[in-house]
Design an enzyme around this catalytic site. Structure first.
Site, PDB file in Angstrom:
ATOM      1  N   LYS A  39      29.221  70.037 -38.723  1.00  0.00           N
ATOM      2  CA  LYS A  39      28.872  71.397 -38.736  1.00  0.00           C
ATOM      3  C   LYS A  39      28.517  72.093 -37.477  1.00  0.00           C
ATOM      4  O   LYS A  39      28.475  71.345 -36.409  1.00  0.00           O
ATOM      5  CB  LYS A  39      27.407  71.387 -39.599  1.00  0.00           C
ATOM      6  CG  LYS A  39      26.475  70.715 -39.007  1.00  0.00           C
ATOM      7  CD  LYS A  39      25.083  70.544 -39.868  1.00  0.00           C
ATOM      8  CE  LYS A  39      24.213  69.386 -39.092  1.00  0.00           C
ATOM      9  NZ  LYS A  39      22.773  69.235 -40.096  1.00  0.00           N
ATOM     10  N   TYR A 262      16.223  84.789  -8.477  1.00  0.00           N
ATOM     11  CA  TYR A 262      15.425  85.918  -8.974  1.00  0.00           C
ATOM     12  C   TYR A 262      14.057  85.444  -8.683  1.00  0.00           C
ATOM     13  O   TYR A 262      13.442  84.281  -8.610  1.00  0.00           O
ATOM     14  CB  TYR A 262      15.464  86.125 -10.114  1.00  0.00           C
ATOM     15  CG  TYR A 262      16.888  86.780 -10.883  1.00  0.00           C
ATOM     16  CD1 TYR A 262      17.146  88.163 -10.498  1.00  0.00           C
ATOM     17  CD2 TYR A 262      17.566  85.956 -11.767  1.00  0.00           C
ATOM     18  CE1 TYR A 262      18.252  88.644 -10.813  1.00  0.00           C
ATOM     19  CE2 TYR A 262      18.862  86.517 -12.118  1.00  0.00           C
ATOM     20  CZ  TYR A 262      19.100  87.973 -11.375  1.00  0.00           C
ATOM     21  OH  TYR A 262      20.222  88.616 -12.113  1.00  0.00           O
TER      22      TYR A 262
HETATM   23  C1  LIG Z   1      22.803  68.095 -39.956  1.00  0.00           C
HETATM   24  C2  LIG Z   1      22.565  67.326 -41.238  1.00  0.00           C
HETATM   25  C3  LIG Z   1      22.834  65.614 -41.101  1.00  0.00           C
HETATM   26  C4  LIG Z   1      23.263  64.927 -39.923  1.00  0.00           C
HETATM   27  O1  LIG Z   1      22.336  65.033 -39.016  1.00  0.00           O
HETATM   28  P1  LIG Z   1      22.458  63.897 -37.785  1.00  0.00           P
HETATM   29  O2  LIG Z   1      20.899  63.758 -37.374  1.00  0.00           O
HETATM   30  O3  LIG Z   1      23.193  64.626 -36.871  1.00  0.00           O
HETATM   31  O4  LIG Z   1      23.049  62.605 -38.150  1.00  0.00           O
HETATM   32  C5  LIG Z   1      22.662  64.981 -42.422  1.00  0.00           C
HETATM   33  N1  LIG Z   1      22.458  65.645 -43.458  1.00  0.00           N
HETATM   34  C6  LIG Z   1      21.964  67.053 -43.371  1.00  0.00           C
HETATM   35  C7  LIG Z   1      21.890  67.624 -44.666  1.00  0.00           C
HETATM   36  C8  LIG Z   1      22.212  67.675 -42.299  1.00  0.00           C
HETATM   37  O5  LIG Z   1      22.190  69.120 -42.542  1.00  0.00           O
END
Ligand SMILES: *Cc1c(COP(=O)(O)O)cnc(C)c1O
Length: 369
Positions: A39, A262
């Site tokens: 994602k 700045y």
């Molecule tokens: C993002 C996510 C993961 C992966 O999480 P990590 O800590 O990066 O391994 C697993 N399950 C769900 C539902 C997520 O949203």
């Protein structure tokens, strides 16, 4: 990738990524499938660009948060098994079905709607049921009503209920076990009603490494694949699969009392050599690393001085001999080279490791090696 037009790049090492993936696959063993979480554009590394490497090295599913992310991957390949971890609004469910994408389901209404769409298209749509075991984000609560709803979903003709899952809040070991046990109890009750699930999953990266029982027959790992060692009690020797780099654009020699940036929040206390680096908060670098973080130049630490700008920042290289314009600067790298690791940067910026990675913006060209 001939023209990148800029010195600030995120270098993605596909070999390391593949190694990490294989290491995870070996850790969980042949009975446990790995769902690779890509994602947020693969936590910034580039979902479409890294998908093949992950699939070739043991991933059984590619998971994203949103439909748009899934459709981008579907465009790349008809063969990827794709999973949407989040909610898809009703009016877009048809795209999920048409794209042969597996959807997270946590309501009877959506399941019925998806069943109808699948029927209209003459297909069986795949879904995984999400249970809320305490996080209170998405999922059916563990109630009698939910059980009745899930049994009804299970029996919808044009849905294949392929999996069931939940997510840890990672509050404490005891809380993890509470969540896990209530999940197991609930799944058993469903199995008593002849609802069987091909994939039963709960663990993210941290839980997968820390507690083998939490792996069930599928794990959902993101951070770990990218080489982020976030686990607490377990260990797996994954390596960072990315490195954020730039090059010095200008060097200045300044006198004691002169300011930088700045508000002149930095003032030289000695004759200083300072270097401008073309990366700023609009590239995703946390602004609060100004007067706080450091980059690596020639294997040595160069503190970020002054307030970080949108597109540039300045480092102090007084103690690093022979620095020159065009010289390489490592922004996120390895501890051995005296760069901020993702972990160190997250602590200095007072956030978490995944945010440090995911916030690197599209202005930073990804270069794959
Ligand atoms: C993002 C996510 C993961 C992966 O999480 P990590 O800590 O990066 O391994 C697993 N399950 C769900 C539902 C997520 O949203």
């Amino acid at each position: 990738m001939n023209n990148i037009f800029r010195d600030t790049i995120l270098e993605v090492d596909l070999k390391t990524l593949g190694n990490n993936m294989r290491m995870i696959d070996e850790m969980v063993g042949p009975e446990v499938m790995v769902m690779a979480v890509i994602k947020a554009n693969g936590y910034g590394l580039g979902a479409v660009e890294i998908a093949d490497t992950l699939m070739e090295n043991g991933a059984k599913y590619l998971a994203v948060a949103t439909l748009i992310e899934a459709l981008e991957l579907r465009k790349k390949s008809q063969d990827y098994p794709l999973f949407i971890l989040g909610h898809t609004p009703d009016k877009y469910l048809e795209e999920v079905v048409k794209g042969n994408i597996t959807q997270t389901i946590f309501s009877l209404n959506q399941a019925k709607l998806m069943n109808k769409i699948a029927k209209d298209h003459g297909v069986k749509a795949k879904v995984h049921i999400k249970l809320d075991t305490g996080f209170h984000r998405l999922g059916f609560p563990l109630t009698k009503e939910s059980k009745t709803d899930i049994i009804e979903i299970y029996n919808l003709e044009n849905l294949e209920v392929e999996g069931i899952f939940s997510h840890f809040a990672l509050t404490s070991e005891a809380d993890n076990w509470d969540q896990f046990n209530s999940f197991q109890d609930f799944v058993e009750k469903l199995e008593d009603e002849e609802c069987w699930f091909k994939y039963i999953h709960f663990a993210d990266s941290i839980a997968s490494v820390d507690e083998s029982e939490f792996r069930l027959n599928m794990v959902r790992v993101g951070a770990l694949m990218y080489g982020i060692r976030g686990f607490h009690v377990g260990f797996l020797g994954v390596d960072p699969a990315m490195r954020l780099k730039s090059k010095i654009s200008q060097i200045h020699h300044i006198e004691p009392g002169e300011g930088v940036g700045y508000d002149y929040t930095f003032r030289a206390e000695r004759p200083s050599v300072i270097a401008t680096v073309p990366i700023g908060y609009a590239d995703g670098l946390p602004r609060n690393l100004g007067n706080n973080g450091y980059f690596s130049v020639d294997g040595k630490k160069a503190p970020i001085i002054g307030i970080m700008c949108m597109d540039q920042c300045v480092i102090d290289v007084t103690d690093i001999p022979n620095t020159h314009e065009g010289q390489e600067v490592i922004i996120y790298g390895k501890e051995e080279e005296n760069a901020m690791t993702i972990d160190i940067a997250s602590k200095l910026a007072k956030t978490n490791k995944n945010e440090i990675l995911a916030r690197i913006t599209s202005r930073v060209t990804r270069v794959y090696k």
